[in-house]
Enzyme design. Structure first.
Site, short mmCIF file in Angstrom:
data_model
loop_
_atom_site.label_atom_id
_atom_site.label_comp_id
_atom_site.label_asym_id
_atom_site.label_seq_id
_atom_site.Cartn_x
_atom_site.Cartn_y
_atom_site.Cartn_z
N GLY A 95 -18.14 12.59 -16.99
CA GLY A 95 -18.87 12.14 -18.18
C GLY A 95 -18.02 11.28 -19.08
N ARG A 188 -23.81 5.06 -13.00
CA ARG A 188 -22.87 5.00 -11.88
C ARG A 188 -23.40 5.82 -10.71
NH1 ARG A 188 -17.95 5.10 -15.27
NH2 ARG A 188 -18.70 4.58 -17.33
N ASP A 257 -17.46 7.58 -9.65
CA ASP A 257 -17.85 7.45 -11.06
C ASP A 257 -17.47 6.08 -11.61
OD1 ASP A 257 -15.29 8.92 -10.55
OD2 ASP A 257 -14.95 8.45 -12.66
#
Ligand code: AMP
Ligand code: MG
Length: 498
Positions: A95, A188, A257
């Site tokens: 995140g 992503r 990511d």
């Protein structure tokens, strides 16, 4: 509020579709104010492209907003959830730990763009991190992303670098900064993985629908839009990595990511440019096994796409085996799609306007000669243009090769190949000069610029920035920017941590 502050606050006309439509995919988080925001660099041409009045933001009040100390009108600051495979191992929760999405705007061409602050303080995803960024990595991302844009490669952009007036604790205390990053979106592969890993198929579907509407609207109404989404992302990533390979770019941290669904290059951390051609080139200090070496980038993006495919399986077919079969077939197209993009680019770099069966071999033979001769990748291609224009310039290419035998053999083949195309040599050379850059942000020049900036001298940064924004225009006085360092970056290392 004075007028300068009022116009800075009103500079963005936000339309925040992700915050509005995608509750459950992010945490609402305000940026943390900083001590003494000061604008370091502001990208005025990009502001114009975004439909923003540059004067409204290129100001002390603009610096406050872009440092996170004041909130722009219409902003709904959020930190996005995502997961990701980092160096092959899955982390279910990463995140935005040091980034906050201020919102989205519609730019001057009608395209939706994210406005994100990177280094703007802690978020619920920060884990042990401080949510901050140091000036050096911020300026590195600023200059390299703008260089990639100038090279014509899809990329996030950099609108501003603002000093925070605070120190950030790394190995030493470094000056802090915030980057304003512009992206088509920040979705992503890892965003899909976050929800797929939790078995939240409905959310994966909502995310896919959002991504299709935003990045691939032509797929709305396709027979299986999710399968089509996968194929379209595969195509853009194949094209993107082929472009990286053609300028010697090494992303350095191709975790899932750090792979954008939009097909833009994203997350410039330990990235670097190769000097002498060598597929095993790695600069990142944390990439000890060379997983993300220059030559591994195509198979790695295919591996990442396989992880993306896994997240979509429940949307492809209720029968898992059939879904796996379909996605496997799609994924198996990757080598061919990549090769097609690569070969098209290599033909352009070699000045070929027609296609012959032996062209891939011809390109590979040059690369093999470069490897054996330890020739500089960028300069070799750049000097081929003049050689195509005038044979006497071959000596300048040859001089780049420590062992020129391979190049000599290759140059005979290339000349024969060129002779089979009826094309004006000057016109051909012009097209080559327009695709083979003279200037890339060479590692030693970037380091030199960042070291000076750290000491408060922005002149080397500005000089390099001006050069890399004109990668194809050779100018008198810019000679040193075209050259590799004397030590060919022997032992050069890059570090993570914007
Ligand atoms: P990266 O390797 O830069 O793509 O980052 C991987 C993950 O680490 C992301 O979730 C980042 O948000 C997080 N991260 C990196 N640096 C920091 C930091 N200084 N503070 C908080 N989170 C960070
Ligand atoms: Mg990242």
């Amino acid at each position: 509020m004075n007028t300068e502050t009022a116009s800075a606050r009103a500079a963005f006309r936000f339309d925040n579709s992700f915050a509005r439509d995608m509750a459950g995919f992010y945490a609402r988080t305000d940026p943390a104010p900083v001590d003494a925001p000061r604008m370091i660099r502001f990208n005025r041409p990009l502001a114009v492209e975004l439909g923003i009045d540059p004067d409204a933001l290129d100001s002390p009040s603009g610096a406050e907003i872009l440092a996170g100390s004041a909130l722009a009108e219409g902003s709904t600051p959020i930190a996005l959830a995502y997961a990701g495979h980092q160096f092959g191992g899955f982390s279910p929760q990463l995140g935005d730990g040091r980034a906050i999405l201020l919102g989205e705007i519609i730019d001057a061409s009608g395209d939706r763009r994210d406005i994100q602050l990177k280094g703007s303080g802690r978020t619920p995803f920060s884990r042990r991190g401080d949510g901050r960024a140091a000036l050096g990595p911020v300026l590195r991302e600023y200059i390299v992303s703008e260089a990639m844009f100038a090279l014509g490669i899809p990329t996030t952009r950099s609108l501003a670098a603002v000093a925070t007036g605070e120190g950030v604790r790394r190995e030493t205390i470094l000056p802090g900064a915030v980057l304003t990053r512009i992206a088509a979106s920040h979705i992503r592969i890892g965003t899909f993985q976050f929800f797929a890993a939790r078995g939240e198929t409905d959310k994966v579907r909502r995310l896919a629908d959002h991504a299709i509407a935003r990045h691939y609207p032509e797929l709305i109404g396709a027979a299986n839009p999710y399968f089509a989404l996968f194929a379209a992302v595969l195509e853009r990533q194949a094209a993107l990595v082929a472009r990286w390979m053609q300028v010697g770019f090494i992303h350095g941290v191709m975790n899932t990511d750090n792979c954008a669904i939009s097909g833009e290059t994203i997350d410039y951390g330990p990235c670097a440019f190769m000097n002498a051609y060598d597929r095993s080139t790695v600069y990142s200090s944390i990439d000890r096994n060379g997983r993300y070496a220059y030559g591994n980038q195509p198979p790695i993006i295919q591996w990442n796409l396989a992880r993306f495919a896994e997240t979509l399986l429940p949307l492809i077919d209720a029968a898992r085996e059939r879904a796996v079969g379909q996605m496997t077939t799609a994924l198996e197209q990757f080598p061919e799609r990549y090769a097609a993009h690569w070969l098209a680019g290599m033909r352009a770099k070699l000045g070929l306007s027609t296609a012959e069966d032996g062209d891939a071999d011809l390109a590979n033979a040059l690369l093999a000669a470069m490897r054996d001769g330890r020739a500089d990748f960028t300069l070799t291609f750049r000097r081929l243009g003049p050689a195509a224009r005038d044979e006497s310039a071959f000596a300048e290419v040859r001089a780049l090769f420590g062992f020129p035998q391979g190049f000599d053999d290759w140059s005979i083949r290339w000349r024969e190949r060129l002779a089979r195309e009826r094309r004006d040599p000057a016109e051909r050379a012009d097209t080559m000069d327009a695709v083979n850059p003279a200037y890339i942000p060479r590692n030693h020049l970037v380091e030199e610029a960042l070291a000076a900036a750290h000491d408060g001298d922005m002149a080397p940064f500005d000089a390099l920035h001006a050069v890399v924004l004109r990668p194809f225009e050779e100018k008198p006085g810019w000679g040193r920017y075209a050259l590799p360092p004397d030590d060919a970056d022997e032992g050069y290392q890059t570090f993570c941590g914007t």
